[in-house]
Write an enzyme that holds these catalytic residues in place. Structure first.
Site, PDB file in Angstrom:
ATOM      1  N   CYS A   1      45.792  44.583  38.803  1.00  0.00           N
ATOM      2  CA  CYS A   1      45.622  43.766  37.608  1.00  0.00           C
ATOM      3  C   CYS A   1      45.807  44.639  36.372  1.00  0.00           C
ATOM      4  CB  CYS A   1      44.226  43.137  37.611  1.00  0.00           C
ATOM      5  SG  CYS A   1      43.929  42.027  36.238  1.00  0.00           S
TER       6      CYS A   1
ATOM      7  N   CYS B   1      37.022  43.003  40.669  1.00  0.00           N
ATOM      8  CA  CYS B   1      37.117  43.872  41.830  1.00  0.00           C
ATOM      9  C   CYS B   1      37.978  43.137  42.854  1.00  0.00           C
ATOM     10  CB  CYS B   1      35.735  44.171  42.391  1.00  0.00           C
ATOM     11  SG  CYS B   1      35.741  45.587  43.496  1.00  0.00           S
TER      12      CYS B   1
ATOM     13  N   CYS C   1      36.837  48.698  40.499  1.00  0.00           N
ATOM     14  CA  CYS C   1      37.388  49.402  41.652  1.00  0.00           C
ATOM     15  C   CYS C   1      38.833  49.767  41.353  1.00  0.00           C
ATOM     16  CB  CYS C   1      37.266  48.588  42.936  1.00  0.00           C
ATOM     17  SG  CYS C   1      38.264  47.107  43.013  1.00  0.00           S
TER      18      CYS C   1
END
Length: 145
Positions: free
Chosen positions: A88, A9, A81
């Site tokens: 990423c 996250c 998230c």
């Protein structure tokens, strides 16, 4: 050998920390679980409190940059998230990527009790999702939702 899973996250401050804590407590016999962030901050006290309520202590956790885990044999990456999923898009060495977004409890407003209730709700959503995806998986296979 345990399968290595990483929850990601953005700030590694609540959702990914709660997921890591729960997975290690409930499924640590099958999985080696980590968490990290693309822009780590600090573990939120209300995330720690929400996990303590169910008997899981994450007070010793720290926010970590995902780079710490490159080359460590992480097989499955789970982004929790939307911003982490965008930041990423590729994790070196991972053979499986899963995205399951959860509401950011750090964005909740209101009284302390209303915010605390929001953290609990997100915690419970994460737990239900983890149990559904990883709970009935004795062979280490993971099924994307």
């Amino acid at each position: 050998m345990k399968k290595k899973i990483m929850f990601i996250c953005t700030h590694n401050s609540a959702r990914s920390q709660m997921a890591e804590g729960y997975m290690n407590a409930k499924y640590g016999d099958r999985y080696e679980v980590f968490s990290g962030g693309t822009e780590p901050g600090r573990v939120r006290p209300m995330a720690i409190a929400a996990m303590n309520e169910i008997g899981i202590d994450i007070s010793g956790h720290r926010s970590k940059l995902i780079d710490e885990f490159f080359g460590k044999g992480i097989e499955t990456v789970v982004t929790v998230c939307d911003s982490a999923q965008k930041a990423c898009p590729f994790f070196p060495g991972a053979t499986e990527e899963i995205h399951q977004g959860f509401t950011d409890p750090a964005a909740f407003t209101g009284s302390d009790e209303e915010i605390r209730a929001g953290f609990r709700r997100v915690r419970d959503e994460i737990i239900r999702w983890i149990d559904a995806i990883f709970g009935n998986d004795p062979d280490g296979r993971i099924y994307s939702s």
